[in-house]
Design an enzyme around this catalytic site. Structure first.
Site, PDB file in Angstrom:
ATOM      1  N   LYS A 100       0.856  -1.191   0.000  1.00 53.67           N
ATOM      2  CA  LYS A 100       0.000   0.000   0.000  1.00 53.67           C
ATOM      3  C   LYS A 100       0.887   1.234   0.000  1.00 53.67           C
ATOM      4  O   LYS A 100       1.783   1.369   0.825  1.00 53.67           O
ATOM      5  CB  LYS A 100      -0.905   0.028   1.236  1.00 53.67           C
ATOM      6  CG  LYS A 100      -1.779   1.280   1.308  1.00 53.67           C
ATOM      7  CD  LYS A 100      -2.781   1.201   2.430  1.00 53.67           C
ATOM      8  CE  LYS A 100      -2.278   1.750   3.726  1.00 53.67           C
ATOM      9  NZ  LYS A 100      -2.180   3.225   3.787  1.00 53.67           N
ATOM     10  N   ASP A 130      -3.441   4.408  -1.897  1.00 56.57           N
ATOM     11  CA  ASP A 130      -4.377   4.880  -0.876  1.00 56.57           C
ATOM     12  C   ASP A 130      -4.361   6.408  -0.807  1.00 56.57           C
ATOM     13  O   ASP A 130      -3.727   6.989   0.064  1.00 56.57           O
ATOM     14  CB  ASP A 130      -3.938   4.242   0.463  1.00 56.57           C
ATOM     15  CG  ASP A 130      -4.805   4.633   1.641  1.00 56.57           C
ATOM     16  OD1 ASP A 130      -5.947   5.072   1.424  1.00 56.57           O
ATOM     17  OD2 ASP A 130      -4.331   4.489   2.784  1.00 56.57           O
ATOM     18  N   LYS A 184      -7.356   8.285  -1.070  1.00 60.01           N
ATOM     19  CA  LYS A 184      -8.636   8.728  -0.466  1.00 60.01           C
ATOM     20  C   LYS A 184      -9.164  10.003  -1.122  1.00 60.01           C
ATOM     21  O   LYS A 184      -9.351  11.041  -0.465  1.00 60.01           O
ATOM     22  CB  LYS A 184      -8.469   8.958   1.039  1.00 60.01           C
ATOM     23  CG  LYS A 184      -8.027   7.717   1.825  1.00 60.01           C
ATOM     24  CD  LYS A 184      -8.047   7.987   3.314  1.00 60.01           C
ATOM     25  CE  LYS A 184      -7.632   6.795   4.140  1.00 60.01           C
ATOM     26  NZ  LYS A 184      -6.198   6.482   4.093  1.00 60.01           N
ATOM     27  N   ASP A 192     -13.687  14.994  -4.153  1.00 57.74           N
ATOM     28  CA  ASP A 192     -13.815  16.294  -4.829  1.00 57.74           C
ATOM     29  C   ASP A 192     -15.095  16.255  -5.668  1.00 57.74           C
ATOM     30  O   ASP A 192     -15.868  15.308  -5.569  1.00 57.74           O
ATOM     31  CB  ASP A 192     -12.562  16.551  -5.709  1.00 57.74           C
ATOM     32  CG  ASP A 192     -12.249  18.044  -5.835  1.00 57.74           C
ATOM     33  OD1 ASP A 192     -13.191  18.822  -6.075  1.00 57.74           O
ATOM     34  OD2 ASP A 192     -11.088  18.415  -5.722  1.00 57.74           O
ATOM     35  N   THR A 199     -11.642   5.796  10.767  1.00 56.69           N
ATOM     36  CA  THR A 199     -11.671   5.209  12.116  1.00 56.69           C
ATOM     37  C   THR A 199     -11.239   6.231  13.175  1.00 56.69           C
ATOM     38  O   THR A 199     -11.434   6.002  14.359  1.00 56.69           O
ATOM     39  CB  THR A 199     -10.766   3.957  12.190  1.00 56.69           C
ATOM     40  OG1 THR A 199      -9.538   4.230  11.519  1.00 56.69           O
ATOM     41  CG2 THR A 199     -11.427   2.766  11.538  1.00 56.69           C
ATOM     42  N   ARG A 227       2.920  -1.279  10.790  1.00 62.06           N
ATOM     43  CA  ARG A 227       3.989  -1.407  11.784  1.00 62.06           C
ATOM     44  C   ARG A 227       4.250  -2.813  12.320  1.00 62.06           C
ATOM     45  O   ARG A 227       5.418  -3.131  12.578  1.00 62.06           O
ATOM     46  CB  ARG A 227       3.748  -0.412  12.926  1.00 62.06           C
ATOM     47  CG  ARG A 227       4.032   1.018  12.477  1.00 62.06           C
ATOM     48  CD  ARG A 227       3.323   2.037  13.335  1.00 62.06           C
ATOM     49  NE  ARG A 227       1.883   1.956  13.200  1.00 62.06           N
ATOM     50  CZ  ARG A 227       1.025   2.696  13.879  1.00 62.06           C
ATOM     51  NH1 ARG A 227       1.467   3.563  14.766  1.00 62.06           N
ATOM     52  NH2 ARG A 227      -0.277   2.584  13.683  1.00 62.06           N
TER      53      ARG A 227
HETATM   54  O1  C5P Z   1       0.892   0.527  11.125  1.00 53.87           O
HETATM   55  P1  C5P Z   1      -0.543   0.123  10.975  1.00 53.87           P
HETATM   56  O2  C5P Z   1      -0.738  -1.384  10.843  1.00 53.87           O
HETATM   57  O3  C5P Z   1      -1.446   0.711  12.032  1.00 53.87           O
HETATM   58  O4  C5P Z   1      -0.962   0.735   9.553  1.00 53.87           O
HETATM   59  C1  C5P Z   1      -2.272   0.704   9.065  1.00 53.87           C
HETATM   60  C2  C5P Z   1      -2.350   1.418   7.763  1.00 53.87           C
HETATM   61  O5  C5P Z   1      -3.701   1.508   7.370  1.00 53.87           O
HETATM   62  C3  C5P Z   1      -1.805   2.847   7.778  1.00 53.87           C
HETATM   63  O6  C5P Z   1      -1.254   3.117   6.496  1.00 53.87           O
HETATM   64  C4  C5P Z   1      -3.048   3.688   8.030  1.00 53.87           C
HETATM   65  O7  C5P Z   1      -2.926   4.975   7.498  1.00 53.87           O
HETATM   66  C5  C5P Z   1      -4.099   2.882   7.245  1.00 53.87           C
HETATM   67  N1  C5P Z   1      -5.480   3.089   7.686  1.00 53.87           N
HETATM   68  C6  C5P Z   1      -5.909   2.862   8.984  1.00 53.87           C
HETATM   69  N2  C5P Z   1      -7.227   3.076   9.321  1.00 53.87           N
HETATM   70  C7  C5P Z   1      -8.090   3.500   8.406  1.00 53.87           C
HETATM   71  C8  C5P Z   1      -7.687   3.728   7.089  1.00 53.87           C
HETATM   72  C9  C5P Z   1      -6.345   3.508   6.755  1.00 53.87           C
HETATM   73  O8  C5P Z   1      -5.123   2.455   9.842  1.00 53.87           O
HETATM   74  N3  C5P Z   1      -9.354   3.663   8.740  1.00 53.87           N
END
Ligand code: C5P
Length: 233
Positions: A32, A59, A61, A64, A119, A211
């Site tokens: 991603k 990603d 998002k 517009d 979220t 992460r």
């Molecule tokens: O590091 P982590 O596993 O928390 O990363 C989750 C990824 O998903 C990040 O790139 C974050 O921006 C994305 N994301 C999220 N929640 C959302 C939409 C996207 O954590 N509702």
């Protein structure tokens, strides 16, 4: 495309991204690319990762007016990403226009999915800042149904919502879920999490994992563990 683990490459540069991906000598993870990396490096990062054999979820998002979305999606369709996304809050006409722009002359196109409510937005913020007074899970399902009505392929949602989205919008409507953590791992700033195995159990189609893989002492082992729990078991 079937069930898969998508690795969130939340890095600030192409150099960091390639250094990370070079650890993977046997597999080519689905990756991603988010706003940070795309705005830092531009479309070349997509082309280079494609040339290296990765599938890509871009990603960005988008949100517009319909005409702008349509034209932007025409450009993204040429980048040959596998999944891209927009905000369902842009309404059905915007989503329809985006889909039109994304569809190439031969009828092929990347998958297009919608973000429902972020979220980071909770009931209180939604009511206070957006004047939306319905229960947040109803709003999420309503936005998911709007995305389906516009012809989109699915939504980004919490794994906790995946089952309900499938029940509301049908089993083939894709659920792409961040908020995944190992049972013995650190949850960090994610509040509502599931393990890869639990995400599989609730029927998520793709998990987006950052992460727990990118910050792991052994990212390849962490990635393989995710695949084992979510895809193989
Ligand atoms: O590091 P982590 O596993 O928390 O990363 C989750 C990824 O998903 C990040 O790139 C974050 O921006 C994305 N994301 C999220 N929640 C959302 C939409 C996207 O954590 N509702």
């Amino acid at each position: 495309m079937g069930k898969d683990v998508i690795v969130a490459c939340d890095f600030a540069s192409a150099a960091q991204t390639f250094a990370f991906l070079d650890c993977f000598t046997q597999e080519k993870p689905f990756v991603k690319i988010g706003m940070e990396l795309f705005y830092a490096e531009g479309p070349s990062i997509v082309r280079e990762l494609k040339a290296r054999g990765h599938k890509i979820f871009l990603d960005l998002k988008l949100h517009d007016i319909p005409n702008t979305l349509k034209k932007s999606m025409v450009v993204l369709s040429r980048l040959d990403v596998d999944i891209c996304n927009l905000h369902a809050g842009g309404t059905i006409p915007m989503m329809k226009a985006a889909l039109e722009g994304l569809t190439r002359e031969d009828g092929s196109r990347p998958l297009l999915i919608a973000v429902t409510q972020l979220t980071s937005t909770d009931q209180e913020t939604m009511e206070r800042d957006l004047l939306i007074r319905a229960p947040i899970d109803e709003v999420v399902m309503h936005y998911a149904l709007n995305a389906k009505a516009a012809g989109l392929d699915g939504v980004v949602c919490s794994p906790l919502e995946a089952k309900k989205v499938h029940k509301t919008c049908g089993a083939s409507f894709l659920t792409v879920t961040p908020g995944v953590r190992f049972a013995d791992g650190d949850t960090g700033d994610q509040k509502r999490v599931m393990t890869p195995a639990q995400a599989k159990e609730v029927g998520a189609d793709y998990i987006v994992v950052g992460r727990p893989i990118t910050a792991a002492a052994d990212p390849v082992a962490a990635y393989r563990r995710c695949v084992r729990e979510f895809v193989d078991c």
